[in-house]
Design an enzyme around this catalytic site. Structure first.
Site, PDB file in Angstrom:
ATOM      1  N   GLN A  82      44.581  52.789  46.868  1.00  0.00           N
ATOM      2  CA  GLN A  82      44.530  52.239  48.215  1.00  0.00           C
ATOM      3  C   GLN A  82      45.906  51.958  48.804  1.00  0.00           C
ATOM      4  O   GLN A  82      46.057  51.885  50.016  1.00  0.00           O
ATOM      5  CB  GLN A  82      43.680  50.959  48.207  1.00  0.00           C
ATOM      6  CG  GLN A  82      42.217  51.256  47.915  1.00  0.00           C
ATOM      7  CD  GLN A  82      41.358  50.010  47.849  1.00  0.00           C
ATOM      8  OE1 GLN A  82      41.270  49.382  46.795  1.00  0.00           O
ATOM      9  NE2 GLN A  82      40.740  49.633  48.941  1.00  0.00           N
TER      10      GLN A  82
ATOM     11  N   HIS B 200      39.811  51.529  38.796  1.00  0.00           N
ATOM     12  CA  HIS B 200      39.435  51.003  40.113  1.00  0.00           C
ATOM     13  C   HIS B 200      38.970  52.174  40.976  1.00  0.00           C
ATOM     14  O   HIS B 200      39.691  52.671  41.834  1.00  0.00           O
ATOM     15  CB  HIS B 200      40.607  50.255  40.757  1.00  0.00           C
ATOM     16  CG  HIS B 200      40.187  49.338  41.872  1.00  0.00           C
ATOM     17  ND1 HIS B 200      40.457  47.976  41.880  1.00  0.00           N
ATOM     18  CD2 HIS B 200      39.483  49.567  43.000  1.00  0.00           C
ATOM     19  CE1 HIS B 200      39.954  47.424  42.972  1.00  0.00           C
ATOM     20  NE2 HIS B 200      39.361  48.376  43.677  1.00  0.00           N
TER      21      HIS B 200
ATOM     22  N   ASN C 183      36.393  48.011  37.518  1.00  0.00           N
ATOM     23  CA  ASN C 183      36.171  47.270  38.752  1.00  0.00           C
ATOM     24  C   ASN C 183      34.796  47.595  39.324  1.00  0.00           C
ATOM     25  O   ASN C 183      34.515  48.757  39.619  1.00  0.00           O
ATOM     26  CB  ASN C 183      37.242  47.636  39.783  1.00  0.00           C
ATOM     27  CG  ASN C 183      37.083  46.859  41.086  1.00  0.00           C
ATOM     28  OD1 ASN C 183      37.212  45.633  41.083  1.00  0.00           O
ATOM     29  ND2 ASN C 183      36.770  47.546  42.168  1.00  0.00           N
ATOM     30  N   GLU C 184      33.958  46.588  39.434  1.00  0.00           N
ATOM     31  CA  GLU C 184      32.691  46.694  40.155  1.00  0.00           C
ATOM     32  C   GLU C 184      31.836  47.895  39.743  1.00  0.00           C
ATOM     33  O   GLU C 184      31.589  48.804  40.551  1.00  0.00           O
ATOM     34  CB  GLU C 184      32.950  46.769  41.661  1.00  0.00           C
ATOM     35  CG  GLU C 184      33.729  45.582  42.203  1.00  0.00           C
ATOM     36  CD  GLU C 184      33.869  45.600  43.718  1.00  0.00           C
ATOM     37  OE1 GLU C 184      33.635  46.667  44.338  1.00  0.00           O
ATOM     38  OE2 GLU C 184      34.203  44.559  44.296  1.00  0.00           O
TER      39      GLU C 184
HETATM   40  C1  GAL Z   1      35.956  45.901  46.870  1.00  0.00           C
HETATM   41  C2  GAL Z   1      36.903  46.891  46.226  1.00  0.00           C
HETATM   42  C3  GAL Z   1      38.265  46.939  46.847  1.00  0.00           C
HETATM   43  C4  GAL Z   1      38.266  46.782  48.344  1.00  0.00           C
HETATM   44  C5  GAL Z   1      37.363  45.643  48.771  1.00  0.00           C
HETATM   45  C6  GAL Z   1      37.218  45.468  50.266  1.00  0.00           C
HETATM   46  O1  GAL Z   1      34.642  46.314  46.659  1.00  0.00           O
HETATM   47  O2  GAL Z   1      37.069  46.579  44.868  1.00  0.00           O
HETATM   48  O3  GAL Z   1      38.870  48.126  46.420  1.00  0.00           O
HETATM   49  O4  GAL Z   1      38.039  47.966  48.968  1.00  0.00           O
HETATM   50  O5  GAL Z   1      36.080  45.805  48.229  1.00  0.00           O
HETATM   51  O6  GAL Z   1      36.208  46.249  50.778  1.00  0.00           O
END
Ligand code: GAL
Length: 459
Positions: free
Chosen positions: A40, A135, A179-180
């Site tokens: 990002q 990520h 991540n997530e």
């Molecule tokens: C999360 C993600 C980030 C960022 C954030 C805001 O889900 O881990 O990379 O994009 O949301 O939308």
């Protein structure tokens, strides 16, 4: 840009009387910082699956991909100067797998040296690195061999984690494996709006399970490979993962179907993932999809800390489009997400139920004009303070994000930065927002003080 960046010195909480009820103090040593992810902000990540996906017509809102992003790959030192001058004591970043391992088993020495420089730059500025290993992005060679639907990817990721832990362990104590997993899987395999653009909920469940298993096995690998206590606090490696906890509630509280769907979504999206890392039991079930149930011994207890990403609450409406809406009348950010600070307190309680100490690994507001964010930062901090007072062991807060950055399929529409970045001119000076000042006062004081509230326009 200089390290001072015009920031006033800020006052420590000690200037306020100890019994001043307006001052909400955080525990000593509480960590304050910001979070980013490699793809990002870095720019030029040409060897991963997102870069390829971004070239698909219509895939990215507004049509502009990550491109040069924030040029953070070149500008990391000055970006860290800004964070350090704002009193940040920790920083979350990710190591880009496709840079470090561009071909299976071949690690690129120049990229290894780059990340040593990045981690060294953080430590030199007194910021503790919190390092994510996955990520969302994958090397092309991983994506082309079946990606996260393939069990081979689990092995490959664990080997990558082991490599990173051995290589960077002297600089890193806080490791975040994935991540997530749930967002990654649902967006890529159920909604089909992220790579690999599949629309099949059963396959999404397989991906969540594989990421959880990868976490469990990487947890063990990192502990084996990283025996260096970089901070001298008695822990060589602390390993966790980041979970996106979204509040899901019925739109119409009286409607049995809204309630039922919200219940199922909470169960699969939040509860099943949060529990799996505690008891090692994967149990992912949603209507109209093949359930995934299995025990993964390596996953049991694989949690030195729990990473909480919290943004919003969605109201669920059964059999309607869109299935999720913001609470009618509530304040929403630029992406239409409700800004609901008490949701952070509740999410922290859910995180605390894992029994692990909690780091807020992401929380923020997409707000190009910085209209809601200054106040939201204070209200989120107040909600977190309440959760701590109620007994949740929260160790730190990492705001999403330091810089405006490439917001995945939303392109450049979600502007989450404490600092503004113009993606058409990523070499230009970062633009300091009022939010950066609010956050700086909060971090320096380690407390919500009248100063902090004043900076947010709340005094
Ligand atoms: C999360 C993600 C980030 C960022 C954030 C805001 O889900 O881990 O990379 O994009 O949301 O939308």
């Amino acid at each position: 840009m200089s390290a001072s960046c015009g920031a006033p010195p800020g006052r420590s909480a000690s200037v306020w009387p100890v019994n001043d009820a307006r001052v909400l103090r955080f525990p000593d040593g509480f960590r304050w910082g910001a979070a980013t992810s490699a793809h990002q902000v870095e720019g030029g990540n040409t060897r991963n699956d997102w870069w390829r996906f971004e070239a698909t017509p219509g895939a990215i809102r507004g049509g502009r991909g990550s491109g040069d992003a924030c040029r953070h790959y070149e500008r990391f030192e000055e970006d860290f100067d800004l964070a350090a001058a704002d009193g940040h004591t920790a920083h979350r970043l990710s190591l880009e797998w496709s840079r470090l391992e561009p071909e299976p088993g071949r690690f690129d020495p120049a990229e290894v040296a780059h990340y040593h420089a990045v981690l060294g730059a953080l430590r030199a500025r007194g910021m503790e690195p919190v390092v994510t290993l996955h990520h969302f992005t994958n090397p092309l060679w991983i994506a082309d061999r079946g990606g996260w639907e393939s069990r081979e990817t689990i092995d490959r990721f664990v080997a990558f984690a082991r490599f990173c832990a051995a290589e960077f362990g002297a600089e890193v104590d806080w490791w975040c494996t994935v991540n997530e997993p749930e967002v990654f899987a649902f967006r890529g395999w159920a909604e089909g709006v992220w790579p690999p653009a599949v629309r099949d909920r059963s396959r999404a469940l397989v991906v969540i399970a594989h990421q959880l298993e990868a976490h469990g096995r990487a947890y063990r690998a990192i502990h084996e490979a990283d025996r260096v206590d970089a901070d001298g606090d008695g822990h060589a490696a602390r390993v966790g993962f980041a979970k996106h906890h979204v509040q899901l509630e019925a739109l119409r509280a009286w409607h049995p179907l809204d309630r039922l769907v919200a219940h199922f979504e909470r169960r699969v999206f939040n509860e099943a993932v949060e529990r799996a890392a505690v008891d090692g039991r994967i149990a992912l079930e949603i209507p109209c999809a093949r359930a995934v149930r299995r025990d993964v011994p390596e996953l049991k207890g694989a949690l030195d800390w729990f990473g909480l990403n919290y943004y919003t609450r969605w109201r669920v409406q059964a059999f309607a489009e869109p299935p999720h809406v913001a609470t009618p009348g509530a304040p929403v950010n630029d992406l239409g997400w409700e800004v609901w600070p008490d949701g952070l307190r509740r999410a922290l309680h859910a995180a605390g139920r894992t029994g692990a100490p909690v780091l807020v690994t992401e929380n923020g507001v997409a707000d190009a004009h910085d209209a809601l964010r200054p106040r939201a930062i204070v209200e989120f901090a107040e909600a977190m303070h309440r959760a701590i007072a109620e007994g949740v062991p929260v160790r730190g807060y990492l705001h999403w994000s330091l810089l405006d950055n490439f917001e995945w399929a939303d392109g450049w529409h979600g502007r989450f930065g404490l600092y503004g970045v113009d993606e058409r001119d990523p070499g230009a000076p970062r633009v300091r927002r009022r939010s950066a000042e609010v956050f700086a006062r909060l971090a320096r004081a380690n407390a919500v003080t009248p100063d902090v509230r004043e900076a947010a326009g709340l005094a």
